[in-house]
Design a protein around this motif. Structure first.
Motif, mmCIF file in Angstrom:
data_model
loop_
_atom_site.group_PDB
_atom_site.id
_atom_site.type_symbol
_atom_site.label_atom_id
_atom_site.label_comp_id
_atom_site.label_asym_id
_atom_site.label_seq_id
_atom_site.Cartn_x
_atom_site.Cartn_y
_atom_site.Cartn_z
ATOM 1 N N THR A 25 -8.049 -27.725 -5.162
ATOM 2 C CA THR A 25 -8.182 -27.847 -6.617
ATOM 3 C C THR A 25 -7.497 -29.101 -7.148
ATOM 4 O OG1 THR A 25 -6.199 -26.507 -7.010
ATOM 5 C CG2 THR A 25 -8.313 -25.345 -6.940
ATOM 6 N N ASP A 26 -6.981 -29.919 -6.277
ATOM 7 C CA ASP A 26 -6.390 -31.195 -6.692
ATOM 8 C C ASP A 26 -7.421 -31.998 -7.478
ATOM 9 O OD1 ASP A 26 -3.956 -31.695 -4.300
ATOM 10 O OD2 ASP A 26 -5.559 -30.266 -3.926
ATOM 11 N N THR A 27 -6.957 -32.703 -8.496
ATOM 12 C CA THR A 27 -7.851 -33.594 -9.229
ATOM 13 C C THR A 27 -7.727 -35.029 -8.746
ATOM 14 O OG1 THR A 27 -6.275 -34.156 -10.992
ATOM 15 C CG2 THR A 27 -7.588 -32.148 -11.282
ATOM 16 N N ILE A 28 -6.729 -35.281 -7.906
ATOM 17 C CA ILE A 28 -6.453 -36.657 -7.483
ATOM 18 C C ILE A 28 -5.833 -36.620 -6.085
ATOM 19 C CG2 ILE A 28 -4.099 -36.781 -8.402
ATOM 20 C CD1 ILE A 28 -4.805 -39.533 -9.537
ATOM 21 N N PRO A 29 -6.200 -37.548 -5.202
ATOM 22 C CA PRO A 29 -5.568 -37.579 -3.880
ATOM 23 C C PRO A 29 -4.125 -38.042 -3.981
ATOM 24 C CG PRO A 29 -7.040 -39.455 -4.151
ATOM 25 C CD PRO A 29 -7.230 -38.590 -5.361
ATOM 26 N N LYS A 30 -3.319 -37.613 -3.030
ATOM 27 C CA LYS A 30 -1.885 -37.891 -3.055
ATOM 28 C C LYS A 30 -1.488 -38.586 -1.759
ATOM 29 C CE LYS A 30 -1.526 -33.767 -5.868
ATOM 30 N NZ LYS A 30 -3.006 -33.629 -5.963
ATOM 31 N N ALA A 31 -1.070 -39.831 -1.868
ATOM 32 C CA ALA A 31 -0.689 -40.616 -0.689
ATOM 33 C C ALA A 31 0.389 -41.615 -1.082
ATOM 34 C CB ALA A 31 -1.900 -41.339 -0.112
ATOM 35 N N ARG A 32 1.168 -42.028 -0.096
ATOM 36 C CA ARG A 32 2.299 -42.935 -0.374
ATOM 37 C C ARG A 32 2.708 -43.637 0.914
ATOM 38 N NH1 ARG A 32 5.307 -44.777 -4.977
ATOM 39 N NH2 ARG A 32 7.527 -44.933 -4.459
ATOM 40 N N SER A 33 3.118 -44.881 0.803
ATOM 41 C CA SER A 33 3.673 -45.626 1.937
ATOM 42 C C SER A 33 4.979 -46.289 1.532
ATOM 43 C CB SER A 33 2.694 -46.701 2.424
ATOM 44 O OG SER A 33 1.565 -46.136 3.044
ATOM 45 N N SER A 34 5.815 -46.541 2.527
ATOM 46 C CA SER A 34 7.070 -47.246 2.311
ATOM 47 C C SER A 34 7.380 -48.029 3.585
ATOM 48 C CB SER A 34 8.200 -46.258 1.999
ATOM 49 O OG SER A 34 9.411 -46.931 1.738
ATOM 50 N N GLN A 35 8.111 -49.106 3.442
ATOM 51 C CA GLN A 35 8.446 -49.918 4.609
ATOM 52 C C GLN A 35 9.870 -50.445 4.484
ATOM 53 O OE1 GLN A 35 6.006 -53.539 5.571
ATOM 54 N NE2 GLN A 35 5.346 -52.266 7.298
ATOM 55 N N VAL A 36 10.602 -50.411 5.595
ATOM 56 C CA VAL A 36 11.970 -50.920 5.628
ATOM 57 C C VAL A 36 12.155 -51.709 6.919
ATOM 58 C CG1 VAL A 36 12.984 -49.073 4.225
ATOM 59 C CG2 VAL A 36 12.802 -48.779 6.713
ATOM 60 N N GLU A 37 13.213 -52.520 6.964
ATOM 61 C CA GLU A 37 13.538 -53.252 8.183
ATOM 62 C C GLU A 37 14.693 -52.562 8.886
ATOM 63 O OE1 GLU A 37 15.336 -57.575 9.294
ATOM 64 O OE2 GLU A 37 13.466 -57.586 8.121
ATOM 65 N N VAL A 38 14.513 -52.287 10.165
ATOM 66 C CA VAL A 38 15.528 -51.597 10.962
ATOM 67 C C VAL A 38 15.675 -52.333 12.286
ATOM 68 C CG1 VAL A 38 16.175 -49.449 12.108
ATOM 69 C CG2 VAL A 38 14.990 -49.371 9.912
ATOM 70 N N GLY A 39 16.862 -52.815 12.565
ATOM 71 C CA GLY A 39 17.088 -53.527 13.811
ATOM 72 C C GLY A 39 16.187 -54.727 13.967
ATOM 73 N N GLY A 40 15.890 -55.390 12.852
ATOM 74 C CA GLY A 40 15.031 -56.561 12.892
ATOM 75 C C GLY A 40 13.556 -56.246 13.016
ATOM 76 N N LYS A 41 13.187 -54.980 12.944
ATOM 77 C CA LYS A 41 11.796 -54.559 13.059
ATOM 78 C C LYS A 41 11.337 -53.905 11.756
ATOM 79 C CE LYS A 41 11.648 -55.632 17.459
ATOM 80 N NZ LYS A 41 10.807 -56.730 18.000
ATOM 81 N N ALA A 42 10.091 -54.149 11.388
ATOM 82 C CA ALA A 42 9.509 -53.487 10.225
ATOM 83 C C ALA A 42 9.128 -52.059 10.610
ATOM 84 C CB ALA A 42 8.274 -54.237 9.744
ATOM 85 N N VAL A 43 9.662 -51.120 9.865
ATOM 86 C CA VAL A 43 9.366 -49.696 10.085
ATOM 87 C C VAL A 43 8.528 -49.194 8.927
ATOM 88 C CG1 VAL A 43 10.392 -47.387 10.081
ATOM 89 C CG2 VAL A 43 11.357 -49.175 11.530
ATOM 90 N N THR A 44 7.438 -48.521 9.237
ATOM 91 C CA THR A 44 6.490 -48.042 8.229
ATOM 92 C C THR A 44 6.525 -46.525 8.133
ATOM 93 O OG1 THR A 44 5.029 -49.926 8.630
ATOM 94 C CG2 THR A 44 4.057 -48.015 7.542
ATOM 95 N N VAL A 45 6.406 -46.023 6.917
ATOM 96 C CA VAL A 45 6.250 -44.587 6.657
ATOM 97 C C VAL A 45 5.036 -44.430 5.755
ATOM 98 C CG1 VAL A 45 7.272 -42.496 5.696
ATOM 99 C CG2 VAL A 45 8.745 -44.195 6.811
ATOM 100 N N SER A 46 4.096 -43.573 6.134
ATOM 101 C CA SER A 46 2.958 -43.238 5.283
ATOM 102 C C SER A 46 2.776 -41.732 5.298
ATOM 103 C CB SER A 46 1.669 -43.913 5.765
ATOM 104 O OG SER A 46 1.694 -45.308 5.509
ATOM 105 N N GLY A 47 2.302 -41.203 4.168
ATOM 106 C CA GLY A 47 2.129 -39.757 4.090
ATOM 107 C C GLY A 47 1.069 -39.359 3.090
ATOM 108 N N ASP A 67 0.095 -33.035 -10.750
ATOM 109 C CA ASP A 67 -1.309 -32.613 -10.671
ATOM 110 C C ASP A 67 -1.419 -31.094 -10.688
ATOM 111 O OD1 ASP A 67 -4.041 -33.121 -10.536
ATOM 112 O OD2 ASP A 67 -4.081 -33.055 -8.348
ATOM 113 N N GLY A 68 -0.368 -30.416 -11.144
ATOM 114 C CA GLY A 68 -0.411 -28.962 -11.237
ATOM 115 C C GLY A 68 -1.608 -28.521 -12.057
ATOM 116 N N GLU A 69 -2.200 -27.427 -11.671
ATOM 117 C CA GLU A 69 -3.434 -26.972 -12.314
ATOM 118 C C GLU A 69 -3.246 -26.856 -13.829
ATOM 119 O OE1 GLU A 69 -5.220 -24.516 -8.508
ATOM 120 O OE2 GLU A 69 -3.962 -23.474 -9.957
ATOM 121 N N GLY A 70 -3.958 -27.699 -14.547
ATOM 122 C CA GLY A 70 -3.904 -27.686 -16.002
ATOM 123 C C GLY A 70 -2.664 -28.312 -16.589
ATOM 124 N N ALA A 71 -1.827 -28.962 -15.781
ATOM 125 C CA ALA A 71 -0.555 -29.494 -16.271
ATOM 126 C C ALA A 71 -0.764 -30.609 -17.282
ATOM 127 C CB ALA A 71 0.290 -30.001 -15.104
#
Length: 415
Positions: A163-185, A284-288
Motif C-alpha cells: 500500500t506504499d504510495t512511494i518507493p523507499k530507498a537510500r544510499s550513503s558513502q564514507v571513507e574507511v581505511g582509505g577505501k570508499a565504503v557504500t551503504v544502500s538500502g 508514507d503512513g496510510e493516509g498520513a
C-alpha cells in the motif's frame, strides 16, 4: 501524498559491490505491477536479520529463521509482494521452502542459502505457479548489465511495495581505511506499522568488510534505533523482517569493533540509511498528513521513556487531534498518565509542542495560549516533547496522524 517525502533520485542511489538485483512482474498482485525481486549475493557475504515478534509469524519468516540458525552462507534473497503467505499453515511452509529450493536449484546452491520473503494479504495461498514461473525472468533481469547499478535499487524498492504510495530507498558513502565504503538500502511499509517492527520489509547492504563477530547482532542494533522506533497504527505484522548484508568487497580492514573509529564511520552510514528508511515508512503512513516526533525525556531509564512515548504515539485520540490540527492537548497528558508508570509524580511533568510550552509542573503553563498551540498543530512536521522530571534518560519515537484515508485504504485493501 507522503509527508515531505519524494521518490528517491535513482542517480543518487549507489551500487554495492557483490549484490546483483533482478525485478519482474510475476502476476502475484491483482493489479499489474512488478512483484517479484531477487538479490543475488557473492560468495563470502555475511547476513544478519531480525524478524517480527508476532507469534503468528508468516511461513517465510519461519523458514528464514531456520536457514539463518543453520549458519548457512546466504547467497540469495527472493521477495514477493501481493501475498504474505501468513496464516497458511503447513502448505504455506511448504510453499516458502519450495520457493527457496527453486531459486537455489537455478543458482546451483543449497536451499538453505536462500532466504524467501513475502508481503501482502494474509491467509491466502501463495500462487506458486505464478511465482515459480516468474523466477527465471527475475534471474534474467539480475544477469543484465544494469543489475549492479545504483538505480536498480529503486526498481527493487518499487518491486516490494504494497500500500506504499512511494518507493523507499537510500544510499550513503564514507571513507574507511582509505577505501570508499557504500551503504544502500530499501524498505516497504505504510500500514500495520508498530515496533517489532512494522508491516515492513527492509534490506540494507554494504560493501564494507565486517568480521563475523561484529556482524552478529548488527541488525538488532540498527533496528532498535530506527525501525523499532516507528509506529503508524500500533499493529505488529506477521511478516516484519529487516536484513543487513555485508559483502566485504570495499577493501577496508575488516571492522572488528563498532566503537573503533572505522566502526563508527560505517555504523553512522548504516544508521543514516536505516533511520531514513524508517522515517519514510511513517511519512508514507496510510493516509498520513503529518510526521510527528514524540520525544520523552527526564525518565529514570530508556524503557519508561519509550513506554510513555508509545502511549502517546498509539493513542487514536491524539492522532486524530493531529489530523484535525486541533490543539486538544489534554489528550497527550491523559496518555502520559495511563502509560503505566505507577510512581509517576505528575507535578514534575512538562509538555511542549514545537517551540510552545504547554504544561509546566503538571499543569497548564501560565503563558500558554491556544492560538500558539494551533500554529504548531497546523504544521506538517511536529515535535511533541514531554519531560517526566525524574531522571536523565531520553528516547524518541516517530509516528503520524490518523486521517479519513487510513480507514478508506484499509477498508478497500483487498479490492
Amino acid at each position: 501524498m507522503p509527508v515531505n517525502l519524494d521518490t528517491p533520485n535513482p542517480d543518487q542511489l549507489l551500487p554495492v559491490a557483490g549484490v546483483r538485483i533482478g525485478v519482474t512482474e510475476a502476476g502475484i498482485r491483482k493489479k499489474a505491477r512488478k512483484d517479484l525481486t531477487v538479490f543475488l549475493l557473492d560468495e563470502g557475504t555475511l547476513v544478519d536479520a531480525v524478524f517480527t515478534l508476532n507469534r503468528y509469524a508468516a511461513a517465510p519468516v519461519q523458514v528464514c529463521r531456520d536457514h539463518l540458525e543453520a549458519g548457512a552462507d546466504i547467497r540469495a534473497i527472493v521477495i514477493n509482494t501481493g501475498n504474505a503467505n501468513a496464516g497458511t499453515g503447513a502448505q504455506g511452509l511448504n510453499d516458502a521452502r519450495q520457493t527457496a529450493s527453486a531459486l537455489a536449484r537455478a543458482l546451483g546452491v543449497n536451499h538453505e542459502q536462500v532466504l524467501p520473503f513475502s508481503t501482502g494479504v494474509i491467509m491466502e495461498p501463495l500462487p506458486m505457479d505464478r511465482l515459480l514461473a516468474g523466477l527465471p525472468t527475475a534471474l534474467q533481469d539480475a544477469a543484465s548489465a544494469d543489475a549492479v547499478a545504483g538505480p536498480k535499487w529503486l526498481k527493487a524498492a518499487e518491486g516490494i511495495m504494497t500500500t506504499d504510495t512511494i518507493p523507499k530507498a537510500r544510499s550513503s558513502q564514507v571513507e574507511v581505511g582509505g577505501k570508499a565504503v557504500t551503504v544502500s538500502g530499501i524498505a516497504k511499509g505504510a500500514g500495520m506499522i508498530r515496533p517489532n517492527m512494522a508491516t515492513m520489509l527492509g534490506y540494507v547492504a554494504t560493501d564494507a568488510a565486517v568480521s563475523p563477530g561484529a556482524m552478529q547482532g548488527l541488525a538488532k542494533r540498527l533496528a532498535d534505533a530506527s525501525f523499532n522506533r516507528v509506529t503508524v497504527d500500533g499493529d505488529t505484522s506477521t511478516n516484519d523482517s529487516f536484513v543487513v548484508i555485508s559483502t566485504g568487497q570495499a577493501g577496508n580492514p575488516p571492522i572488528e569493533d563498532w566503537d573503533s573509529a572505522d566502526g563508527q564511520a560505517v555504523l553512522t552510514a548504516l544508521m543514516d540509511v536505516s533511520r531514513h528508511l524508517a522515517h519514510a515508512l511513517v511519512r508514507d503512513g496510510e493516509g498520513a498528513t503529518k510526521f510527528i516526533e514524540v520525544r520523552v525525556g527526564g525518565g529514570k531509564h530508556a524503557q519508561e521513556c519509550l513506554q510513555v512515548a508509545y502511549a502517546i504515539a498509539h493513542s487514536p485520540l491524539v492522532k486524530t487531534a493531529f489530523f484535525a490540527s486541533d490543539p486538544n492537548l489534554g489528550r497527550i497528558l491523559a496518555a502520559v498518565g495511563y502509560a503505566g508508570i505507577a510512581d509517576l509524580d505528575i507535578s514534575g511533568v512538562d509538555l511542549s509542542l514545537g517551540d510552545v510550552e504547554v504544561v509546566k509542573a503538571g499543569g497548564r503553563h501560565p503563558a500558554y495560549r491556544e492560538e500558539d498551540g494551533q500554529r504548531v498543530m497546523n504544521e506538517s512536521e511536529i515535535l511533541v516533547h514531554v519531560s517526566l522530571g525524574r531522571g536523565d534518560a531520553t528516547e524518541s519515537v516517530w509516528t503520524c496522524d490518523f486521517s479519513h484515508d487510513y480507514v478508506t485504504i484499509n477498508a478497500d485493501y483487498r479490492s
